[in-house]
Design a protein around this motif. Structure first.
Motif, mmCIF file in Angstrom:
data_model
loop_
_atom_site.group_PDB
_atom_site.id
_atom_site.type_symbol
_atom_site.label_atom_id
_atom_site.label_comp_id
_atom_site.label_asym_id
_atom_site.label_seq_id
_atom_site.Cartn_x
_atom_site.Cartn_y
_atom_site.Cartn_z
ATOM 1 N N PHE A 1 -6.439 6.221 -2.589
ATOM 2 C CA PHE A 1 -6.678 7.046 -3.576
ATOM 3 C C PHE A 1 -7.576 6.290 -4.544
ATOM 4 O O PHE A 1 -8.249 6.933 -5.380
ATOM 5 C CB PHE A 1 -5.402 7.236 -4.461
ATOM 6 C CG PHE A 1 -4.527 5.969 -4.453
ATOM 7 C CD1 PHE A 1 -4.552 5.232 -5.566
ATOM 8 C CD2 PHE A 1 -3.579 5.794 -3.567
ATOM 9 C CE1 PHE A 1 -3.837 4.262 -5.787
ATOM 10 C CE2 PHE A 1 -2.866 4.630 -3.804
ATOM 11 C CZ PHE A 1 -2.943 3.727 -4.841
ATOM 12 N N TRP A 2 -7.804 4.831 -4.504
ATOM 13 C CA TRP A 2 -8.571 4.235 -5.168
ATOM 14 C C TRP A 2 -10.006 4.496 -4.814
ATOM 15 O O TRP A 2 -10.964 4.384 -5.480
ATOM 16 C CB TRP A 2 -8.408 2.751 -5.311
ATOM 17 C CG TRP A 2 -8.615 1.842 -6.309
ATOM 18 C CD1 TRP A 2 -8.156 1.766 -7.590
ATOM 19 C CD2 TRP A 2 -9.794 0.860 -5.998
ATOM 20 N NE1 TRP A 2 -8.912 0.944 -8.245
ATOM 21 C CE2 TRP A 2 -9.858 0.575 -7.313
ATOM 22 C CE3 TRP A 2 -10.604 0.514 -5.182
ATOM 23 C CZ2 TRP A 2 -10.641 -0.571 -7.715
ATOM 24 C CZ3 TRP A 2 -11.404 -0.386 -5.183
ATOM 25 C CH2 TRP A 2 -11.680 -1.039 -6.605
ATOM 26 N N THR B 1 2.462 1.633 -3.494
ATOM 27 C CA THR B 1 1.370 2.179 -4.534
ATOM 28 C C THR B 1 0.816 3.471 -4.275
ATOM 29 O O THR B 1 0.862 4.474 -5.117
ATOM 30 C CB THR B 1 0.080 1.316 -4.543
ATOM 31 O OG1 THR B 1 -0.429 0.941 -3.368
ATOM 32 C CG2 THR B 1 0.328 -0.069 -5.204
ATOM 33 N N ALA B 2 0.963 4.012 -2.923
ATOM 34 C CA ALA B 2 0.434 5.353 -2.512
ATOM 35 C C ALA B 2 1.476 6.202 -2.955
ATOM 36 O O ALA B 2 1.299 7.369 -3.544
ATOM 37 C CB ALA B 2 0.085 5.488 -1.066
ATOM 38 N N ALA C 1 -3.150 -7.287 -1.313
ATOM 39 C CA ALA C 1 -3.034 -6.791 -0.026
ATOM 40 C C ALA C 1 -4.227 -7.554 0.931
ATOM 41 O O ALA C 1 -3.769 -8.181 2.003
ATOM 42 C CB ALA C 1 -3.492 -5.344 0.183
ATOM 43 N N LEU C 2 -5.108 -8.127 0.237
ATOM 44 C CA LEU C 2 -6.231 -8.774 1.269
ATOM 45 C C LEU C 2 -5.848 -9.985 1.352
ATOM 46 O O LEU C 2 -5.888 -10.540 2.572
ATOM 47 C CB LEU C 2 -7.464 -8.642 0.418
ATOM 48 C CG LEU C 2 -8.843 -9.385 0.941
ATOM 49 C CD1 LEU C 2 -9.049 -8.253 2.212
ATOM 50 C CD2 LEU C 2 -10.023 -9.265 0.161
ATOM 51 N N GLY D 1 -6.340 -1.483 -9.434
ATOM 52 C CA GLY D 1 -6.808 -1.542 -8.419
ATOM 53 C C GLY D 1 -7.238 -3.063 -7.770
ATOM 54 O O GLY D 1 -6.881 -3.354 -6.742
ATOM 55 N N GLY E 1 0.270 1.714 -8.671
ATOM 56 C CA GLY E 1 -0.188 2.801 -8.235
ATOM 57 C C GLY E 1 0.021 3.937 -9.207
ATOM 58 O O GLY E 1 -0.938 4.658 -9.390
ATOM 59 N N ILE F 1 -3.974 -4.680 -6.726
ATOM 60 C CA ILE F 1 -3.461 -4.165 -5.578
ATOM 61 C C ILE F 1 -4.407 -4.842 -4.402
ATOM 62 O O ILE F 1 -3.956 -5.356 -3.096
ATOM 63 C CB ILE F 1 -3.847 -2.706 -5.294
ATOM 64 C CG1 ILE F 1 -2.665 -1.996 -6.228
ATOM 65 C CG2 ILE F 1 -3.276 -2.296 -3.754
ATOM 66 C CD1 ILE F 1 -2.866 -0.379 -6.174
ATOM 67 N N ILE F 2 -5.653 -4.783 -4.345
ATOM 68 C CA ILE F 2 -6.541 -5.134 -3.244
ATOM 69 C C ILE F 2 -6.501 -6.778 -3.103
ATOM 70 O O ILE F 2 -6.371 -7.105 -2.016
ATOM 71 C CB ILE F 2 -8.143 -4.786 -3.502
ATOM 72 C CG1 ILE F 2 -8.102 -3.241 -3.650
ATOM 73 C CG2 ILE F 2 -9.138 -5.635 -2.509
ATOM 74 C CD1 ILE F 2 -9.593 -2.755 -4.020
ATOM 75 N N ASP G 1 -3.650 -13.002 9.533
ATOM 76 C CA ASP G 1 -4.795 -13.670 10.333
ATOM 77 C C ASP G 1 -4.516 -14.988 10.887
ATOM 78 O O ASP G 1 -4.573 -15.351 12.091
ATOM 79 C CB ASP G 1 -5.962 -13.026 9.952
ATOM 80 C CG ASP G 1 -7.248 -13.247 10.978
ATOM 81 O OD1 ASP G 1 -6.927 -12.609 12.176
ATOM 82 O OD2 ASP G 1 -8.005 -13.838 10.817
ATOM 83 N N LEU H 1 0.895 -1.210 -0.120
ATOM 84 C CA LEU H 1 0.233 0.024 -0.165
ATOM 85 C C LEU H 1 0.982 1.236 0.139
ATOM 86 O O LEU H 1 0.606 2.240 -0.609
ATOM 87 C CB LEU H 1 -1.051 -0.094 1.388
ATOM 88 C CG LEU H 1 -2.005 -0.916 0.929
ATOM 89 C CD1 LEU H 1 -2.755 -1.110 2.521
ATOM 90 C CD2 LEU H 1 -2.856 -0.913 -0.111
ATOM 91 N N SER I 1 -7.045 -3.387 3.168
ATOM 92 C CA SER I 1 -6.287 -3.421 1.875
ATOM 93 C C SER I 1 -6.625 -2.539 0.834
ATOM 94 O O SER I 1 -6.284 -2.695 -0.316
ATOM 95 C CB SER I 1 -6.771 -4.897 1.412
ATOM 96 O OG SER I 1 -6.755 -5.820 2.465
ATOM 97 N N ASN J 1 -3.275 -10.214 4.309
ATOM 98 C CA ASN J 1 -3.728 -9.697 5.531
ATOM 99 C C ASN J 1 -4.705 -11.110 6.164
ATOM 100 O O ASN J 1 -4.271 -11.391 7.511
ATOM 101 C CB ASN J 1 -4.861 -8.701 5.375
ATOM 102 C CG ASN J 1 -4.305 -7.280 5.698
ATOM 103 O OD1 ASN J 1 -3.137 -7.267 6.093
ATOM 104 N ND2 ASN J 1 -4.734 -6.187 4.814
ATOM 105 N N PHE J 2 -5.169 -11.871 5.116
ATOM 106 C CA PHE J 2 -5.843 -12.997 5.775
ATOM 107 C C PHE J 2 -5.009 -13.976 6.215
ATOM 108 O O PHE J 2 -4.997 -14.678 7.189
ATOM 109 C CB PHE J 2 -6.783 -13.627 4.646
ATOM 110 C CG PHE J 2 -8.197 -12.909 4.685
ATOM 111 C CD1 PHE J 2 -8.826 -13.389 5.959
ATOM 112 C CD2 PHE J 2 -8.703 -12.360 4.035
ATOM 113 C CE1 PHE J 2 -10.267 -12.858 6.045
ATOM 114 C CE2 PHE J 2 -10.164 -11.863 3.958
ATOM 115 C CZ PHE J 2 -10.854 -11.996 5.093
ATOM 116 N N PHE K 1 -10.933 -6.225 6.778
ATOM 117 C CA PHE K 1 -9.791 -6.795 6.176
ATOM 118 C C PHE K 1 -9.689 -6.219 4.866
ATOM 119 O O PHE K 1 -8.681 -5.485 4.240
ATOM 120 C CB PHE K 1 -9.491 -8.388 6.091
ATOM 121 C CG PHE K 1 -9.069 -8.684 7.256
ATOM 122 C CD1 PHE K 1 -7.618 -8.496 7.635
ATOM 123 C CD2 PHE K 1 -9.536 -10.112 7.946
ATOM 124 C CE1 PHE K 1 -7.202 -9.028 8.586
ATOM 125 C CE2 PHE K 1 -8.960 -10.333 8.842
ATOM 126 C CZ PHE K 1 -7.853 -10.163 9.353
#
Lengths: 362, 514
Positions: B150-151, A276-277, A321-322, A314, A293, A317-318, A329, A273, B146, A325-326, B142
């Motif tokens: 900006f998106w 990309t930012a 990252a998702l 997008g 990004g 990226i998601i 967890d 993140l 993620s 994260n899982f 979650f």
């Protein structure tokens, strides 16, 4: 561990059925086996693991990829980011050109059949194949992420273990250094570095960001070391004549590995993140190079007319990252000994009947 | 305690000085401020270079120049800080003074919203652990983690702003939308309240019908063009708040507290028309402040007169009711301003802006219209920032509450026969708040740094924009000014977090060389 729980089962008659079930499950297993079992029981984490592995394989095999400039993979995709095929005109919504050809609706449902077509993700303004651009961007973003994670994880672990184990002067010096670095938000320092050295390439950027990304991890590791070094097994090792190095690597680090792995995964998702930012702001990966990004920032204005230029980067990226994260967890649940799996009604009933039967026997 | 704070402040001062020294040199050596002039074709190029060098003291090498800068900044303690000049010849201090309130406005609203919503949802998910609601909220949080901001911002601009504006042109809710909205509300409330299958379906049915009916009535009344609550709804909401706050803070069985809060609700209804008169005829923050203080005074007196024992919690309940009711009155006033606001030329029936911090064309002396304008501009960035940051609060409050609920003292509290409300609110929730408070403070400082991206996306001119300008034009003083503010804030936030922690948790003492 298993032995103590057995003992307590014998000594204390009143033990809840849930405890008995979870203890029975881990009997005779090594720590690694327990962790692996717990992890693979976390459905979301396993799905995410499969997702991320497939994304990595898909992305890195699609286009040519050079590792350290030597080892080279030949991509299976027909276009590269430099190719300039003609803009595809026709059957695009709203009179636009270069729309995506990917089709997921099979023919018998009235679609064009499942297939990629010539330009699955469409084309950009002048005709570059957008699929190739997204793949290249994902390669960049993933590599940056890995470098940041590796560097940040290594430095954080080393600094944290040294300051937690030796305490005293070394600890306070290192922790003041951490305080130093925490005073400045990562986005700000990343922007300064990225803007002025961004033209040196994505890996250099990743390297630099990694040098600033270890602070949170080092604090966690230090805390873990501070508690672990007071435990009996460390005293036992010391009495047995183990050296400091041996105690750190053989006794404390394996016990702290859970917290390290979990925070490195979180560091990874934070890293993608951040990258990309920064690229979005123009301070990260700079054109001619490609990053997810950067793609979004270049085409955000064309969202209303050509939304595919916005959705696909997008989406990558998601999903990256998702998934991470899982996985994090799932790992946290797997490493946390206090974490107990939810016990199903059936098991609870079974254990209740078993207990009743046992009491009846007495 | 005092000695501890002074010592910490001293250490923080040293840390700030060190980090600013490193940053100053890092930024100074990373490029040449005269680069763009060197390649320019301006005939008086040399003159410009010399004058800029003199102004920015470029002849002094950066490590030494840092101390000149530091000397100016340390003037803060004697009343006249000097952050140096920007390249445009303005003082950095003036730029910062303009930018800080903008950024604070942006960050404050979203942080408060994120905290309230995040903790609320987090607590519910912990109480309904392993329920469907818990799982879906885990997934949502979650997902929020993620999302690149900006998106999200681009999506919000498209679907929340532009589509909503289009909707307002012809504000008729289609039947499909009405149906979906009602269904969503039913599912949400049913899963939050939970319970047996029968309660689930009852709650689901009621919530669906109420939501559907409400939207249908609002649609029929053209409410979206002329919103407002009116005295009846304001009174009803206030009574609802009275019951809700009483239940959460002392329990509905406490008649004294309930009577005190209901008195406040009655007072709310009584002051409704006078308040609106004040709002119209004596515009300004003073009127708003007056309404708040009147209602809160009523709350205090009601609390005192209705209670014989245990005054504190009852007064607290009444005051909280008064505060929330005053907010309702103000919100109602804003809603009534909606129509005149939409009619102004600058807005022209497209009230949700996608960019900027205020409408430059809006020419009005009206306190309410201009403030509604500010609120509307805050809307999208606040939603975006809240979406991103409340996920963390959900996860954290859920985890902490679950941990607290496993403690022995919770079992003791249940065993001695306390109601579930008392166990959760008194014993569990309060202990959950201890670590959460410190997270909040530190997070607030972090969000200020992160607001850089949000400001860029939404075209606000706060600190992030200053920073951006500083980097692009290689303006060292500007850059350092922003760094100074953000790093001071984050350092102070850490100190405040430590102090709060020790104030809330008696087990932790700050004096003992920590």
């Amino acid at each position: 561990m298993a032995r103590t729980s057995k003992k307590s089962t014998e000594s204390t008659e009143v033990l809840s059925g849930e405890n008995a079930i979870s203890n029975r499950e881990v009997e005779g297993l090594s720590q690694g086996q327990i962790v692996r079992r717990r992890f693979f029981r976390h459905r979301a984490a396993v799905i995410s693991l499969v997702t991320i592995i497939s994304i990595v394989i898909f992305v890195f095999s699609a286009l040519d990829f050079r590792l350290f400039g030597v080892w080279r993979i030949h991509g299976w995709w027909k276009w590269t980011t430099e190719d300039l095929p003609e803009l595809r005109v026709g059957d695009c919504p709203g009179g636009t050109v270069g729309c995506p050809t990917i089709s997921l609706r099979p023919q018998f449902l009235g679609g064009a059949g499942i297939g990629l077509g010539t330009h699955p993700f469409g084309q950009d303004d002048i005709g570059h194949d957008f699929f190739a651009l997204v793949m290249k961007g994902a390669q960049r973003s993933l590599s940056v992420m890995v470098v940041i994670g590796f560097l940040g994880g290594t430095i954080g672990t080393i600094v944290g273990s040294i300051s937690g184990f030796y305490r005293g002067k070394i600890d306070s010096i290192l922790m003041r250094l951490v305080d130093f670095m925490i005073t400045v938000p990562a986005v700000l320092i990343g922007s300064v570095i990225g803007y002025h050295y961004g033209n040196l390439g994505a890996i250099f950027l990743a390297f630099y960001l990694g040098l600033f990304a270890w602070t949170g991890l080092s604090r966690l590791v230090r805390g873990e070391f501070l508690t672990l070094r007071e435990r009996e097994f460390v005293d036992a090792a010391r009495v047995a004549g183990a050296s400091n190095r041996r105690i750190i690597f053989k006794h404390i680090l394996p016990n702290a590995v859970g917290i390290i792995i979990v925070s490195v995964t979180l560091l990874l998702s934070g890293a993608i993140l951040l990258e990309t930012a920064l690229s979005y702001l123009g301070f990260g990966v700079v054109p001619p190079d490609v990053s997810l990004g950067l793609l979004i920032s270049q085409y955000q204005d064309s969202f209303t007319t050509r939304p595919w230029l916005f959705w696909y980067p997008g989406f990558f990226i998601i999903s990256i990252a998702l998934s991470i994260n899982f996985i994090g967890d799932g790992l946290r649940d797997a490493f946390d000994p206090r974490q107990r799996r939810r016990i199903s009604k059936k098991e609870r009933q079974e254990s209740a009947t078993a207990r009743k039967l046992a009491q009846a026997d007495e | 305690m005092f000695a501890f704070i002074m010592r910490r402040l001293g250490v923080l001062g040293v840390i700030l000085m060190g980090s600013s020294f490193i940053l100053y040199n890092l930024a100074a050596y990373s490029g040449d401020p005269l680069a763009d002039l060197k390649t320019s074709t301006d005939p008086n190029r040399d003159f410009l270079m010399i004058s800029l060098s003199r102004e920015l003291q470029l002849d002094v090498p950066p490590p030494a120049r840092y101390f000149l800068w530091l000397k100016g900044v340390l003037g803060l303690f004697v009343g006249h800080a000097n952050f140096g000049m920007t390249r445009e010849g303005a003082t950095v201090g003036a730029d910062l003074a303009q930018a800080i309130p903008v950024t604070l406005r942006l960050v404050l609203a979203s942080t408060i919203l994120a905290i309230v919503m995040g903790i609320g949802i987090g607590v519910v998910t912990a109480l309904r652990q392993y329920s469907r609601f818990d799982y879906s909220m885990t997934f949502v949080s979650f997902l929020m983690f993620s999302l690149p901001i900006f998106w999200v911002a681009v999506l919000l601009k498209q679907y929340l702003a532009i589509s909503f504006n289009n909707f307002l042109r012809e504000p008729n809710v289609p039947l499909k939308g009405l149906f979906l909205l009602a269904l969503a509300s039913g599912i949400f409330w049913a899963s939050v309240i939970g319970g047996t299958r029968k309660t689930f379906w009852t709650v689901f049915g009621t919530a669906t019908l109420i939501a559907g009916g409400m939207v249908a009535i609002m649609d029929a009344m053209n409410w979206f063009l002329h919103p407002g609550l009116g005295p009846i709804i304001v009174g009803g909401l206030s009574v609802g708040i009275a019951y809700g706050v009483t239940q959460l803070s002392v329990g509905i069985t406490n008649k004294a507290a309930l009577r005190a809060s209901l008195t406040v609700s009655a007072a709310t209804l009584l002051v409704y028309y006078p308040a609106n008169w004040v709002f119209d005829n004596h515009q300004g923050a003073l009127g708003v402040f007056a309404i708040f203080s009147i209602l809160i005074t009523v709350g205090v007196f009601a609390g005192i007169s209705f209670s014989k024992i245990d005054r504190g919690p009852i007064i607290r309940t009444a005051v909280l009711t008064a505060f929330l009711s005053s907010i309702i009155i103000v919100v109602d006033k804003f809603m009534q301003t909606w129509q005149p606001y939409m009619e102004t030329d600058a807005i022209n029936y497209r009230p949700v802006p996608t960019i900027g911090q205020r409408s430059d064309l809006l020419d009005t002396q009206d306190f309410w219209v201009s403030n509604l304008d500010l609120v509307m501009h805050l809307f999208l960035p606040t939603v975006a920032l809240t979406l991103i940051s409340f996920a963390g609060y959900i996860r954290y409050s859920r985890g902490t509450l679950l941990e607290v609920l496993n403690q022995d003292y919770i079992r003791t509290a249940r065993a001695k026969g306390l109601t579930e409300r008392t166990v959760i609110m008194r014993h569990a929730f309060r202990n959950t708040m201890i670590p959460l408070t410190t997270i909040m403070v530190v997070d607030f400082a972090g969000v200020i740094g992160g607001a850089l991206i949000t400001e860029r996306v939404f075209g606000w001119s706060g600190m992030g924009t200053l920073f951006y300008r500083g980097i692009l034009s290689f303006d060292l003083n500007l850059l350092m000014g922003v760094f100074f503010v953000t790093s001071t804030l984050s350092v102070l936030a850490n100190l405040v977090a430590d102090l709060l922690y020790s104030a809330l948790d008696p087990r932790i003492r700050v004096g003992s060389g920590a």
